[in-house]
Write a protein that holds these residues in place. Structure first.
Motif, PDB file in Angstrom:
ATOM      1  N   SER A 127       0.827  -1.201   0.000  1.00  0.00           N
ATOM      2  CA  SER A 127       0.000   0.000   0.000  1.00  0.00           C
ATOM      3  C   SER A 127       0.864   1.255   0.000  1.00  0.00           C
ATOM      4  CB  SER A 127      -0.930  -0.015   1.208  1.00  0.00           C
ATOM      5  OG  SER A 127      -1.710   1.149   1.235  1.00  0.00           O
ATOM      6  N   GLU A 135      -5.588   2.447  -1.170  1.00  0.00           N
ATOM      7  CA  GLU A 135      -6.502   1.596  -0.409  1.00  0.00           C
ATOM      8  C   GLU A 135      -7.529   0.940  -1.324  1.00  0.00           C
ATOM      9  OE1 GLU A 135     -10.011   2.263   2.824  1.00  0.00           O
ATOM     10  OE2 GLU A 135      -8.169   3.417   3.120  1.00  0.00           O
ATOM     11  N   SER A 139      -7.476  -3.098  -2.149  1.00  0.00           N
ATOM     12  CA  SER A 139      -8.610  -3.855  -1.602  1.00  0.00           C
ATOM     13  C   SER A 139      -9.446  -4.498  -2.701  1.00  0.00           C
ATOM     14  CB  SER A 139      -9.477  -2.962  -0.716  1.00  0.00           C
ATOM     15  OG  SER A 139     -10.106  -1.967  -1.480  1.00  0.00           O
TER      16      SER A 139
END
Length: 126
Positions: free
Chosen positions: A54, A85, A89
């Motif tokens: 990330s 993010e 994800s």
């Protein structure tokens, strides 16, 4: 501005930048990976934590977007955090494995990364 990152941090940041540029710039090109000839992904990617991945994606975003928008990197902390993010994800196990082994997003991950740019109101690289 002098970077305060140690050498390893700069190398990781450079690898993240290359992956973001490769992901965004090669969309729709027939020879999409020809520009990456000779590129060797950072071996640390294979064992990097999700948090580290990330951070790499976020840093690559800030560097790329700062150049694209001609603004300070610090002003992009929130939108690039959003981008990193949302992108990570949305990736499935195979897409993350591909990123870890190649250092750039594959076609399906690239599409998700571009959607994350749109969602976070960041311009797409041309």
């Amino acid at each position: 501005m002098r970077l305060t990152f140690p050498r390893t941090g700069r190398l990781l940041a450079a690898a993240g930048l290359v992956s973001l540029l490769a992901a965004c710039n090669s969309a729709g090109r027939p020879a999409q990976y020809s520009a990456l000839e000779g590129y060797v992904p950072d071996p640390a990617l294979k064992t990097a934590s999700k948090n580290n991945l990330s951070g790499r994606v976020r840093h690559a975003c800030t560097v790329t977007q700062a150049k694209l928008q001609k603004v300070e990197e610090a002003s992009l902390a929130a939108p690039c955090g959003c981008y990193a993010e949302r992108t990570l994800s949305s990736l499935d196990k195979d897409e993350i494995a591909s990123y870890r082994s190649t250092g750039y997003f594959n076609d399906s991950a690239r599409a998700k990364a571009l959607n994350a740019l749109d969602s976070c109101k960041l311009p797409r690289p041309v």
